[in-house]
Write a protein that holds these residues in place. Structure first.
Motif, PDB file in Angstrom:
ATOM      1  N   THR A  72       0.857  -1.182   0.000  1.00 26.72           N
ATOM      2  CA  THR A  72       0.000   0.000   0.000  1.00 26.72           C
ATOM      3  C   THR A  72       0.895   1.234   0.000  1.00 26.72           C
ATOM      4  O   THR A  72       1.761   1.376   0.860  1.00 26.72           O
ATOM      5  N   PRO A  73       0.710   2.141  -0.947  1.00 33.11           N
ATOM      6  CA  PRO A  73       1.612   3.291  -1.051  1.00 33.11           C
ATOM      7  C   PRO A  73       1.361   4.323   0.043  1.00 33.11           C
ATOM      8  O   PRO A  73       0.281   4.398   0.618  1.00 33.11           O
ATOM      9  N   GLU A  74       2.395   5.111   0.311  1.00 35.72           N
ATOM     10  CA  GLU A  74       2.295   6.232   1.238  1.00 35.72           C
ATOM     11  C   GLU A  74       2.321   7.527   0.438  1.00 35.72           C
ATOM     12  O   GLU A  74       3.015   7.628  -0.569  1.00 35.72           O
ATOM     13  N   PRO A  75       1.582   8.539   0.878  1.00 35.54           N
ATOM     14  CA  PRO A  75       1.565   9.793   0.113  1.00 35.54           C
ATOM     15  C   PRO A  75       2.815  10.625   0.335  1.00 35.54           C
ATOM     16  O   PRO A  75       3.409  10.605   1.416  1.00 35.54           O
ATOM     17  N   GLY A  76       3.217  11.360  -0.698  1.00 37.37           N
ATOM     18  CA  GLY A  76       4.289  12.328  -0.570  1.00 37.37           C
ATOM     19  C   GLY A  76       3.710  13.714  -0.374  1.00 37.37           C
ATOM     20  O   GLY A  76       2.513  13.881  -0.093  1.00 37.37           O
ATOM     21  N   VAL A  77       4.537  14.714  -0.563  1.00 32.43           N
ATOM     22  CA  VAL A  77       4.098  16.099  -0.402  1.00 32.43           C
ATOM     23  C   VAL A  77       3.015  16.425  -1.435  1.00 32.43           C
ATOM     24  O   VAL A  77       3.177  16.168  -2.629  1.00 32.43           O
ATOM     25  N   GLU A 108     -12.411   6.357  -1.323  1.00 28.93           N
ATOM     26  CA  GLU A 108     -12.358   7.092  -0.060  1.00 28.93           C
ATOM     27  C   GLU A 108     -10.912   7.413   0.283  1.00 28.93           C
ATOM     28  O   GLU A 108     -10.028   6.557   0.171  1.00 28.93           O
ATOM     29  N   ILE A 109     -10.643   8.646   0.670  1.00 26.90           N
ATOM     30  CA  ILE A 109      -9.294   9.036   1.073  1.00 26.90           C
ATOM     31  C   ILE A 109      -8.943   8.358   2.396  1.00 26.90           C
ATOM     32  O   ILE A 109      -9.707   8.414   3.363  1.00 26.90           O
ATOM     33  N   VAL A 110      -7.765   7.706   2.414  1.00 27.35           N
ATOM     34  CA  VAL A 110      -7.333   7.028   3.634  1.00 27.35           C
ATOM     35  C   VAL A 110      -6.078   7.651   4.231  1.00 27.35           C
ATOM     36  O   VAL A 110      -5.731   7.364   5.380  1.00 27.35           O
ATOM     37  N   ALA A 111      -5.383   8.501   3.466  1.00 25.33           N
ATOM     38  CA  ALA A 111      -4.186   9.164   3.991  1.00 25.33           C
ATOM     39  C   ALA A 111      -3.913  10.422   3.171  1.00 25.33           C
ATOM     40  O   ALA A 111      -4.184  10.460   1.975  1.00 25.33           O
ATOM     41  N   VAL A 112      -3.399  11.448   3.839  1.00 22.77           N
ATOM     42  CA  VAL A 112      -3.026  12.680   3.150  1.00 22.77           C
ATOM     43  C   VAL A 112      -1.566  12.983   3.438  1.00 22.77           C
ATOM     44  O   VAL A 112      -1.051  12.697   4.530  1.00 22.77           O
ATOM     45  N   GLY A 113      -0.878  13.553   2.438  1.00 25.62           N
ATOM     46  CA  GLY A 113       0.528  13.864   2.589  1.00 25.62           C
ATOM     47  C   GLY A 113       0.766  15.240   3.172  1.00 25.62           C
ATOM     48  O   GLY A 113      -0.165  16.017   3.422  1.00 25.62           O
ATOM     49  N   GLU A 114       2.022  15.540   3.363  1.00 23.66           N
ATOM     50  CA  GLU A 114       2.436  16.825   3.917  1.00 23.66           C
ATOM     51  C   GLU A 114       1.929  17.971   3.045  1.00 23.66           C
ATOM     52  O   GLU A 114       2.017  17.924   1.814  1.00 23.66           O
ATOM     53  N   GLY A 115       1.369  18.972   3.682  1.00 22.48           N
ATOM     54  CA  GLY A 115       0.925  20.158   2.968  1.00 22.48           C
ATOM     55  C   GLY A 115      -0.475  20.089   2.402  1.00 22.48           C
ATOM     56  O   GLY A 115      -0.963  21.080   1.855  1.00 22.48           O
ATOM     57  N   VAL A 116      -1.151  18.951   2.500  1.00 28.70           N
ATOM     58  CA  VAL A 116      -2.501  18.819   1.954  1.00 28.70           C
ATOM     59  C   VAL A 116      -3.504  19.482   2.892  1.00 28.70           C
ATOM     60  O   VAL A 116      -3.565  19.157   4.084  1.00 28.70           O
ATOM     61  N   THR A 117      -4.297  20.397   2.354  1.00 25.11           N
ATOM     62  CA  THR A 117      -5.281  21.111   3.168  1.00 25.11           C
ATOM     63  C   THR A 117      -6.701  20.988   2.634  1.00 25.11           C
ATOM     64  O   THR A 117      -7.665  21.239   3.370  1.00 25.11           O
ATOM     65  N   SER A 140      -2.952  13.438  -6.907  1.00 30.89           N
ATOM     66  CA  SER A 140      -2.594  14.791  -6.506  1.00 30.89           C
ATOM     67  C   SER A 140      -3.717  15.412  -5.679  1.00 30.89           C
ATOM     68  O   SER A 140      -4.900  15.137  -5.908  1.00 30.89           O
ATOM     69  N   GLU A 141      -3.350  16.243  -4.735  1.00 34.64           N
ATOM     70  CA  GLU A 141      -4.354  16.963  -3.949  1.00 34.64           C
ATOM     71  C   GLU A 141      -5.308  17.726  -4.858  1.00 34.64           C
ATOM     72  O   GLU A 141      -6.498  17.836  -4.590  1.00 34.64           O
ATOM     73  N   SER A 142      -4.780  18.247  -5.962  1.00 40.08           N
ATOM     74  CA  SER A 142      -5.610  19.018  -6.896  1.00 40.08           C
ATOM     75  C   SER A 142      -6.233  18.148  -7.970  1.00 40.08           C
ATOM     76  O   SER A 142      -6.854  18.670  -8.898  1.00 40.08           O
ATOM     77  N   GLY A 143      -6.097  16.828  -7.850  1.00 38.59           N
ATOM     78  CA  GLY A 143      -6.544  15.932  -8.903  1.00 38.59           C
ATOM     79  C   GLY A 143      -7.712  15.048  -8.537  1.00 38.59           C
ATOM     80  O   GLY A 143      -7.851  13.941  -9.081  1.00 38.59           O
TER      81      GLY A 143
END
Length: 610
Positions: free
Chosen positions: A296-301, A342-351, A396-399
């Motif tokens: 399972t991948p981890e999110p980046g920035v 469903e979103i299960v994790a958010v990376g650094e800087g995601v608002t 992407s947060e914007s995607g």
């Protein structure tokens, strides 16, 4: 970021930094003329994943590594290997980015027994004349002058290297070039004189080092065809495309780049069964669909991880597999662009998002709104770059786009490609008005959305199909008229007759080369042709005279932005519309789903991943 250090070698001081703990680190060599700090986000991600890394200042940065004379690429490789030895590192993985690819390949060729893997990003595969021409285009750093114009000249040169300049990156490139000076030019002279293909051939012949290419979809060497040359010359080397970053892959795609590194360094040691996924693997006849589970991948920035509940298959996805849709020579990539989950994790800087939010993928990950850009187009999901046919995907947060509360995941997964394409053709590009006549070719995914949306806009959809059964179903969706094009091959003339000789206001052109001329002939004064598909083959020509004398408008539709996706959702909710779903298949019946999407489906074919 990590522990900074420097070592003295025959060519001068080499600066760098270390992060993480482990006996087999990843050695990172960056592009000229930026420093090892360009890998800071990648190293941070690797350290969280338990992978040690070392980033070295590639020659050409600063005064600490400005050798005498005119060293070649092998000389630089020897000096970098000397630094690796001074750090007490025996076995290692190598990752090179642009300038670093040339020196990394030299190191792998010199010590294949120590280099476990070699990841190349920004591969220049060119003959001697091409290299000389490219070196000339790169120019040299402007000489220092008394008025300081060399500073602005250097800034202009560095800015010209980016398709979509990001101020911070241009600043870093400019400072690097200003302090590098002669060192930058020496390093460039060395790499442009190197026969990279010959060096890589030696590495592959030895057979001890696993070689991969991981490159941005809009990298200059992707866009100018050099990546295709790698594929042709070295077909055994896997090629992975990641999202748009142009020259700055480690900075702008740090999460995707780090995940690619981990896939080749960690192997299957820690693999779990939580992340089922499919890959497309190149075969003689096209691309085979292969089960390829992973961690399972981890999110980046700036990234989010989505637990996918449903995906849908588009005509484009069929074209990718049968080679009628280009993917830039990519291999072993995850297909499909349309997912909901469903979103299960958010990376650094995601608002913008939080865990638990229900979202659907946006077709273009880097096109929030506005006029299409090349980086936006190259961020499309599932055609060589990352796709969504997996339990967990990084977006992407914007995607992503929010899913309406009363919509199912299956319904939301139908919109990103087909739905947004139809919406773009009708509203932003076509400006369809109540009472307009809209001819729609076929009854595929885009066509059915177009019929539903046009009817809801108060327009008059006319469907063209060879199936009376599908015509009857299309009428239930809002089509007010229909033509069986098998029984009426000159349907362009027939459309004019049915509009009292005036011609239709819009044609949703989904046929391609075989239907294009008829579509143009069917249009009335100031009519709009939305050029979308190629069911009858890409290509075709259009006579300019009808366009001029009838003031016709032609729009080539490339899906649409996230904003257009959001506008579509809002419109459908306000009109009480839902996507037409033909059938739904479980994850392990993916091939059956592809087959159904390719033949006979009326509406979208969905695969569920619950």
């Amino acid at each position: 970021m990590g522990k900074k250090f420097y070592v003295c070698v025959a060519g001068g001081q080499i600066h760098g930094c270390r992060a993480g703990v482990g006996e087999t680190p990843v050695i990172l060599l960056h592009r000229t003329p930026v420093s090892s700090s360009s890998f800071s986000l990648v190293m941070k991600y690797l350290e969280r994943a338990g992978q040690a890394s070392v980033a070295l200042d590639t020659p050409g940065f600063g005064q600490s590594f400005t050798p005498q004379g005119a060293p070649n690429a092998r000389d630089y490789g020897l000096w970098l290997l000397e630094a690796i030895d001074a750090l007490g590192i025996d076995r290692f993985h190598l990752v090179g980015h642009h300038t670093g690819t040339h020196f990394a390949a030299e190191i792998a060729a010199m010590v294949p027994e120590r280099c476990l893997s070699l990841i190349l990003s920004g591969v220049m595969m060119a003959d001697q004349d091409e290299r000389a021409s490219t070196r000339e285009d790169m120019a040299s750093v402007p000489a220092v002058d008394r008025d300081g114009t060399y500073i602005t000249d250097t800034f202009a040169l560095m800015r010209s290297l980016f398709l979509d300049p990001v101020p911070e990156l241009v600043h870093a490139e400019t400072l690097g070039a200003l302090v590098a000076g002669r060192g930058r030019d020496l390093a460039f002279d060395a790499i442009f004189a190197q026969d990279f293909g010959a060096v890589l051939a030696r590495v592959l012949k030895e057979g001890r080092t696993a070689v991969r290419v991981v490159q941005a979809s809009d990298d200059p060497f992707t866009l100018n065809g050099m990546l295709s040359k790698v594929r042709q010359q070295f077909p055994s080397v896997p090629v992975e495309l990641i999202g748009p970053a142009f020259l700055a892959t480690p900075e702008r795609q740090s999460g995707a780049f780090a995940r690619s590194i981990l896939r080749y360094t960690k192997g299957t040691e820690s693999m779990n069964d939580r992340n089922r996924r499919y890959h497309l693997v190149r075969s003689a006849a096209g691309y085979d669909l292969v089960r390829s589970d992973a961690d399972t991948p981890e999110p980046g920035v700036g990234e989010i991880v989505v637990r996918v509940h449903a995906v849908s298959i588009n005509r484009r996805d069929i074209g990718v597999r049968d080679l009628s849709y280009p993917v830039n020579g990519a291999d072993h990539f995850t297909p499909l662009s349309d997912a909901a989950g469903e979103i299960v994790a958010v990376g650094e800087g995601v608002t913008r998002w939080k865990a638990g939010d229900r979202v659907a993928s946006a077709f273009l990950q880097n096109q929030p709104a506005g006029r299409l850009t090349l980086p936006g187009v190259l961020s499309a999901l599932g055609a060589g770059g990352p796709g969504v046919f997996a339990d967990h995907v990084v977006l992407s947060e914007s995607g992503v786009v929010a899913i309406p509360d009363h919509w199912s995941y299956e319904e939301a997964a139908c919109l990103p490609c087909a739905g947004v394409t139809a919406w773009s053709a009708l509203r932003p590009l076509g400006n369809v008005q109540p009472g307009d006549s809209v001819a729609v070719i076929g009854t595929g995914g885009v066509a059915l959305f177009a019929i539903q949306l046009a009817a809801a806009m108060g327009a008059r959809p006319i469907v063209l199909s060879s199936s009376e059964d599908k015509i009857a179903q299309a009428r239930l969706l809002g089509a007010v008229d229909a033509i069986n094009y098998r029984e009426c091959p000159e349907w362009g003339d027939e459309l004019r007759k049915r509009t009292n000789g005036a011609g239709v206001d819009h044609v949703i052109e989904l046929g391609g080369a075989g239907t294009l001329q008829k579509s143009v002939s069917a249009l009335g004064l100031n009519g709009h042709l939305a050029l979308i598909g190629a069911l009858d083959g890409f290509g075709g020509t259009i006579d300019a005279l009808p366009l001029i004398f009838s003031a016709l408008r032609l729009s080539a539709v490339m899906v649409g932005s996230r904003k257009e996706h959001e506008d579509l959702v809002e419109f459908m909710v306000s009109k009480g519309l839902k996507p037409v779903i033909d059938s739904s298949y479980p994850f392990d019946q993916a091939e059956a789903a592809y087959a159904r999407a390719n033949h006979g489906a009326f509406g979208k074919v969905v695969v569920t991943l619950d």
